[in-house]
Design an enzyme around this catalytic site. Structure first.
Site, mmCIF file in Angstrom:
data_model
loop_
_atom_site.group_PDB
_atom_site.id
_atom_site.type_symbol
_atom_site.label_atom_id
_atom_site.label_comp_id
_atom_site.label_asym_id
_atom_site.label_seq_id
_atom_site.Cartn_x
_atom_site.Cartn_y
_atom_site.Cartn_z
ATOM 1 N N ASP A 213 1.125 -1.203 0.049
ATOM 2 C CA ASP A 213 0.214 0.429 0.296
ATOM 3 C C ASP A 213 0.868 0.917 0.189
ATOM 4 O O ASP A 213 1.693 1.644 0.587
ATOM 5 C CB ASP A 213 -1.036 -0.247 0.998
ATOM 6 C CG ASP A 213 -1.487 1.459 1.398
ATOM 7 O OD1 ASP A 213 -3.048 1.226 0.456
ATOM 8 O OD2 ASP A 213 -2.076 1.863 2.452
ATOM 9 N N GLU A 264 14.024 -15.166 0.697
ATOM 10 C CA GLU A 264 14.709 -16.114 1.814
ATOM 11 C C GLU A 264 13.903 -17.188 1.631
ATOM 12 O O GLU A 264 14.165 -18.430 2.243
ATOM 13 C CB GLU A 264 14.612 -15.533 2.786
ATOM 14 C CG GLU A 264 15.756 -14.802 3.335
ATOM 15 C CD GLU A 264 15.081 -14.085 4.853
ATOM 16 O OE1 GLU A 264 14.506 -13.972 5.698
ATOM 17 O OE2 GLU A 264 15.992 -13.498 5.436
HETATM 18 C C1 GLC Z 1 -4.303 2.978 -0.999
HETATM 19 C C2 GLC Z 1 -5.727 2.215 -1.075
HETATM 20 C C3 GLC Z 1 -6.538 2.763 -0.152
HETATM 21 C C4 GLC Z 1 -6.230 3.754 1.118
HETATM 22 C C5 GLC Z 1 -5.243 4.404 1.097
HETATM 23 C C6 GLC Z 1 -4.381 4.799 2.928
HETATM 24 O O1 GLC Z 1 -4.118 4.256 -2.090
HETATM 25 O O2 GLC Z 1 -5.735 1.551 -1.653
HETATM 26 O O3 GLC Z 1 -7.692 2.391 0.095
HETATM 27 O O4 GLC Z 1 -7.549 4.576 1.269
HETATM 28 O O5 GLC Z 1 -3.610 3.858 0.190
HETATM 29 O O6 GLC Z 1 -3.733 3.803 3.353
#
Ligand code: GLC
Ligand code: CA
Length: 564
Positions: A213, A264
């Site tokens: 993310d 790993e």
């Molecule tokens: C990414 C995710 C989204 C979230 C953001 C903050 O863009 O896909 O859903 O709100 O990160 O974590």
């Protein structure tokens, strides 16, 4: 096959991801096993036969960690546990085993840019003085002004409002997203080491990889003097590695450490970066020495248009070859307006604006301009086009049902912080996160297996016609199309080559893959003549009822052919 053995004997196990079809599950909206209206891990386990029938290679599971849901689970309280509302670690193990037994891999979402404000570390930071080791795991700064009451900068967060939140002692902490999502300090060694442990924790439990993310946000440099928000330019824009918080050079070193952990394992764990960066910088995430793959979001901003699609494919093919990674294709995910809705809106040719903007407006209840039929027809044509391309196809739950955005969620039932922090401007992302319809005539359309009829976001009545059971008994349904396409795709992905054929029309794109597979898409609203070479060939698959007839291909249709 059991854990660790290859998915498909024709492909070496370590390369399984290169052309995989990966299906994103947003767990709280997929299937609810116990009637509380919230989808859960046992709900997913119960739907493994559905995933098998769909023909996907892997599941990407959005966050299932303990969370107050300030941002749909992307506010993580504990990176090494399961939200009790979704299940237990034992359920998780069962899910991994069940998927693997069905030859489906599992990649999990990891959220390294920020924790939640309920994470032990953040609570400790709040209870500790300025300058303490506990505060150093996050990004604390003194306020400015005579009373230190002003935020250090005027920066605006991704969900609106300031990126700085005061904690009451003259200090502020930094958050790129909601205030419940304090950014971690990736210059802190303890933070870095802890995430390596988290990667091992899930890898040891058998997960095959990670979706990272906000991969482009971790590294920060807030050396003064800091620019104003205006000087930074649009929040999504990244400069050449010297923006204070986007796409910085230090990320290379962070992901090299992650790569060492992935390697790993045998086969190595994979990772795909969510990195909204300039396309020419995507390789920094996609390189084999880094995360290995990165999302290409270009199609999320494109019209259903031959020239735009061709340009995007050509450009990304070059990037993929440069990085040694494979392409990624995304038409839908949990953050964007569903593609069946986007393509039902008028084309948007404005420079910055894109269809999304219109769709957001639409979902705010502005007079709908959406043409549902055309939207779905184009969506299916785009899907078959994308599924024919070399690279990984990332699908999002519900697109296989042809779901469009749920535009009319009452404000009182919305959940997305993007909505609450931007009143009247942004409808937020709830419209693509509505619990799936499984059974037309069951309470909550079968989302909840107990018949309680609960669903954490309201489902519209039109979901009935889109439910899985209705579509399973209809050979012409969107679901049936996805199933056949994904099955055929296994044969089609024998190599990563793509050759454009001369289509003889600006509205027609035709390409060939190894093994004699030919994909032809007519983007126009009227039939187009097929080139000589294809006339008389019988299509193996059509995105709709559209066909090739009298030497032409129907409007807004994709056909798959195979040379004898
Ligand atoms: C990414 C995710 C989204 C979230 C953001 C903050 O863009 O896909 O859903 O709100 O990160 O974590
Ligand atoms: Ca539940």
């Amino acid at each position: 096959m059991s854990i660790g053995s290859p998915l498909d004997v024709r492909e070496p196990a370590a390369d399984w991801w290169r052309q995989a079809a990966i299906y994103q599950i947003y767990p709280r909206s997929f299937a609810d096993s116990n009637g509380d209206g919230i989808g859960d891990l046992r709900g997913i386990i119960g739907k493994i036969p559905y995933l098998v029938a769909l023909g996907i290679d892997a599941v990407w599971l959005s966050p299932f960690y303990p969370s107050a849901l300030a941002d749909g689970g992307y506010d993580v309280d504990d990176y090494r546990d399961v939200d009790p509302r979704l299940g237990t670690l034992q359920d998780f193990d069962e899910l991994v085993a069940g998927l693997h037994a069905a030859n489906i891999r599992l990649i999990v979402d990891i959220v390294p840019n920020h924790s939640s404000d309920r994470h032990d570390w953040f609570r400790e930071a709040l209870g500790s003085p300025r300058g303490s080791a506990a505060r150093d795991r996050y990004i604390f700064r003194d306020g400015v002004g005579p009373l230190k009451s002003e935020p250090p900068t005027d920066w605006v967060s991704m969900f609106g409002g300031s990126t700085w939140e005061p904690v009451g002692d003259g200090q502020f902490y930094f958050h790129l997203f909601a205030r419940e999502q304090p950014d971690l300090n990736w210059a802190n060694n303890e933070v870095r080491a802890d995430f390596l442990e988290t990667l091992r924790f899930w890898s040891d439990r058998g997960v095959d990889g990670f979706r990272v993310d906000v991969a482009h946000g971790l590294a920060k440099d807030f050396t003064e003097p800091l620019p104003t928000f205006e000087q930074l330019g649009s929040a999504r824009t990244t400069a050449e590695g010297n923006h204070p918080y986007w796409d910085r050079e230090e990320l290379t070193e962070i992901y090299a450490e992650w790569r060492a952990v992935f390697n790993e394992y045998n086969p190595p764990r994979i990772a795909v970066a969510e990195a909204w960066v300039e396309p020419h910088r995507r390789h920094r995430y996609a390189a084999p020495t880094s995360l290995g793959q990165a999302f290409n979001f270009d199609l999320l901003r494109a019209n259903f248009d031959a020239a735009e699609f061709r340009e995007i494919v050509t450009r990304n093919d070059v990037f993929a070859k440069e990085t040694g990674s494979s392409n990624t294709w995304v038409l839908d995910n949990h953050d964007v307006v569903r593609h069946a809705t986007r393509y039902g809106l008028p084309k948007d040719d404005s420079e910055e604006g894109d269809e999304l903007v219109q769709a957001w407006l639409l979902s705010r209840g502005v007079e709908p301009v959406e043409d549902h039929q055309a939207g779905l027809r184009r969506a299916k044509a785009a899907t078959l086009f994308v599924l024919g391309l070399p690279g990984s196809a990332y699908l999002y739950q519900g697109e296989e049902l042809g779901l469009r955005e749920v535009a009319d969620i009452p404000d009182s039932q919305r959940q997305d912080p993007a909505f609450f922090r931007n009143p009247g401007v942004d409808a937020g992302r709830d419209g693509c996160r509505v619990p799936l319809p499984w059974v037309a005539d069951a309470p909550a359309f079968g989302f909840d297996a107990t018949g309680s009829g609960r669903a954490h976001l309201p489902q519209p009545s039109w979901f009935r016609d889109y439910s899985v059971d209705v579509q399973e008994s209809d050979d012409a349904s969107t679901l049936a199309l996805y199933r056949v396409a994904l099955e055929l795709r296994r044969a089609l992905r024998s190599g990563e080559m793509l050759t454009w054929l001369d289509a003889g029309s600006d509205d027609l794109l035709i390409f060939e893959r190894p093994g004699g597979w030919i994909v032809a898409t007519n983007f126009a609203e009227r039939p187009q003549a097929l080139p000589e070479a294809l006339v008389g060939m019988v299509a193996v698959l059509s995105s709709d009822s559209g066909r090739a007839r009298d030497g032409a291909i129907d409007a807004e249709t994709t056909l798959w052919f195979r040379r004898e």
